[in-house]
Design a protein around this motif. Sequence first.
Motif, PDB file in Angstrom:
ATOM      1  N   PHE A  62       0.714  -1.145   0.049  1.00  0.00           N
ATOM      2  CA  PHE A  62       0.163   0.065   0.055  1.00  0.00           C
ATOM      3  C   PHE A  62       0.862   1.186  -0.024  1.00  0.00           C
ATOM      4  N   SER A  63       0.503   2.258  -0.793  1.00  0.00           N
ATOM      5  CA  SER A  63       1.402   3.396  -1.037  1.00  0.00           C
ATOM      6  C   SER A  63       0.559   4.443  -0.129  1.00  0.00           C
ATOM      7  N   VAL A  64       1.621   5.062   0.781  1.00  0.00           N
ATOM      8  CA  VAL A  64       1.083   6.272   1.319  1.00  0.00           C
ATOM      9  C   VAL A  64       0.532   7.215   0.554  1.00  0.00           C
ATOM     10  N   GLY A  65      -0.877   7.706   0.920  1.00  0.00           N
ATOM     11  CA  GLY A  65      -1.718   8.564   0.308  1.00  0.00           C
ATOM     12  C   GLY A  65      -2.711   8.022  -0.812  1.00  0.00           C
TER      13      GLY A  65
ATOM     14  N   GLN B 115     -16.628  -5.291   8.845  1.00  0.00           N
ATOM     15  CA  GLN B 115     -17.071  -3.935   8.646  1.00  0.00           C
ATOM     16  C   GLN B 115     -16.071  -3.401   7.237  1.00  0.00           C
ATOM     17  N   ARG B 116     -16.738  -2.605   6.648  1.00  0.00           N
ATOM     18  CA  ARG B 116     -16.056  -2.247   5.338  1.00  0.00           C
ATOM     19  C   ARG B 116     -15.467  -0.741   5.508  1.00  0.00           C
ATOM     20  N   LEU B 117     -13.967  -0.347   5.366  1.00  0.00           N
ATOM     21  CA  LEU B 117     -13.672   0.638   5.640  1.00  0.00           C
ATOM     22  C   LEU B 117     -13.003   1.351   4.405  1.00  0.00           C
ATOM     23  N   HIS B 118     -13.280   2.678   4.427  1.00  0.00           N
ATOM     24  CA  HIS B 118     -12.617   3.320   2.983  1.00  0.00           C
ATOM     25  C   HIS B 118     -11.788   4.378   3.646  1.00  0.00           C
ATOM     26  N   GLY B 119     -10.528   4.346   3.131  1.00  0.00           N
ATOM     27  CA  GLY B 119      -9.796   5.526   3.543  1.00  0.00           C
ATOM     28  C   GLY B 119      -8.425   5.864   2.836  1.00  0.00           C
ATOM     29  N   GLU B 120      -7.661   6.706   3.519  1.00  0.00           N
ATOM     30  CA  GLU B 120      -6.444   6.972   2.861  1.00  0.00           C
ATOM     31  C   GLU B 120      -5.487   6.342   3.533  1.00  0.00           C
ATOM     32  N   VAL B 121      -4.534   5.682   2.932  1.00  0.00           N
ATOM     33  CA  VAL B 121      -3.198   4.884   3.530  1.00  0.00           C
ATOM     34  C   VAL B 121      -2.480   6.113   4.019  1.00  0.00           C
ATOM     35  N   VAL B 122      -2.144   5.992   5.578  1.00  0.00           N
ATOM     36  CA  VAL B 122      -1.391   6.840   6.385  1.00  0.00           C
ATOM     37  C   VAL B 122      -0.057   6.122   6.548  1.00  0.00           C
ATOM     38  N   ALA B 123       0.146   4.974   6.867  1.00  0.00           N
ATOM     39  CA  ALA B 123       1.228   4.149   6.986  1.00  0.00           C
ATOM     40  C   ALA B 123       0.795   2.666   6.576  1.00  0.00           C
ATOM     41  N   PHE B 124       2.050   1.821   5.845  1.00  0.00           N
ATOM     42  CA  PHE B 124       1.928   0.247   6.097  1.00  0.00           C
ATOM     43  C   PHE B 124       3.121  -0.107   6.432  1.00  0.00           C
ATOM     44  N   ASP B 125       3.331  -1.274   7.332  1.00  0.00           N
ATOM     45  CA  ASP B 125       4.481  -1.992   7.836  1.00  0.00           C
ATOM     46  C   ASP B 125       4.146  -3.162   7.223  1.00  0.00           C
ATOM     47  N   TYR B 126       5.194  -3.776   6.376  1.00  0.00           N
ATOM     48  CA  TYR B 126       5.214  -5.105   5.660  1.00  0.00           C
ATOM     49  C   TYR B 126       5.326  -6.048   6.865  1.00  0.00           C
ATOM     50  N   GLN B 127       6.202  -5.978   7.604  1.00  0.00           N
ATOM     51  CA  GLN B 127       6.627  -7.031   8.434  1.00  0.00           C
ATOM     52  C   GLN B 127       5.642  -7.380   9.164  1.00  0.00           C
TER      53      GLN B 127
ATOM     54  N   LYS C 124       2.441  -6.561   8.782  1.00  0.00           N
ATOM     55  CA  LYS C 124       1.229  -6.455   8.053  1.00  0.00           C
ATOM     56  C   LYS C 124      -0.049  -5.421   8.598  1.00  0.00           C
ATOM     57  N   MET C 125       0.668  -4.433   9.156  1.00  0.00           N
ATOM     58  CA  MET C 125      -0.186  -3.027   9.961  1.00  0.00           C
ATOM     59  C   MET C 125      -0.572  -2.164   8.843  1.00  0.00           C
ATOM     60  N   LEU C 126      -1.649  -1.722   8.427  1.00  0.00           N
ATOM     61  CA  LEU C 126      -2.067  -0.973   7.788  1.00  0.00           C
ATOM     62  C   LEU C 126      -2.779   0.351   8.674  1.00  0.00           C
ATOM     63  N   THR C 127      -2.197   1.280   8.265  1.00  0.00           N
ATOM     64  CA  THR C 127      -2.872   2.557   9.112  1.00  0.00           C
ATOM     65  C   THR C 127      -3.732   3.375   8.035  1.00  0.00           C
ATOM     66  N   LEU C 128      -4.996   3.660   8.398  1.00  0.00           N
ATOM     67  CA  LEU C 128      -5.994   4.334   7.285  1.00  0.00           C
ATOM     68  C   LEU C 128      -6.413   5.759   8.150  1.00  0.00           C
ATOM     69  N   LYS C 129      -6.503   6.780   7.180  1.00  0.00           N
ATOM     70  CA  LYS C 129      -7.135   7.929   7.940  1.00  0.00           C
ATOM     71  C   LYS C 129      -8.719   7.864   7.181  1.00  0.00           C
ATOM     72  N   CYS C 130      -9.596   7.600   8.258  1.00  0.00           N
ATOM     73  CA  CYS C 130     -10.910   7.317   7.717  1.00  0.00           C
ATOM     74  C   CYS C 130     -11.887   8.557   8.114  1.00  0.00           C
ATOM     75  N   ALA C 131     -12.957   8.731   7.474  1.00  0.00           N
ATOM     76  CA  ALA C 131     -13.981   9.686   7.865  1.00  0.00           C
ATOM     77  C   ALA C 131     -14.806   9.305   9.377  1.00  0.00           C
ATOM     78  N   SER C 132     -14.806   9.911   9.971  1.00  0.00           N
ATOM     79  CA  SER C 132     -15.682   9.620  11.368  1.00  0.00           C
ATOM     80  C   SER C 132     -17.023   8.934  11.118  1.00  0.00           C
TER      81      SER C 132
END
Length: 134
Positions: free
Chosen positions: A10-13, A24-36, A38-46
């Motif tokens: 996942f590319s940041v942005g 649960q379905r989440l839509h958002g912008e990738v803030v960070a991804f750690d491959y090791q 497998k942690m994906l951080t999204l910025k989602c609308a509240s």
Amino acid sequence: MAAPGPGEYFSVGSHVSCLTCLGQRLHGEVVAFDYQSKMLTLKCASSTSLNVSKLANRARTEKEDKLSQAYAISAGVSVEGQQLFQTIHKTIKDCKWQEKNIIVMDDVVISPPYQVEKLQRQRGQCCKSCTQNS
């Protein structure tokens, strides 16, 4: 497992849509991804809106309660008096300090040592539940 190549993570942005393990379905912008990890951080609308006025009222009430406690301690109110005040205040919010006296609903005054005999109406009349000492 080999490190991912370009475009395999996942590319940041970038904007993504994910389905969580809870369905649960989440839509958002990738803030960070750690491959090791497998942690994906999204910025989602509240998905829930905060009631700002309710939070502000709660903060104000908590502040008033703490100031009331601090006043009682600084005024030299006994532990029994502080406990009585807190007990009354749990059910009757219109409860305040006037020096070392507890004032309930701007009508009932409880003076140290905070016994039934010390209950008085604001205008000096004895309450019905206590006896008049002559």
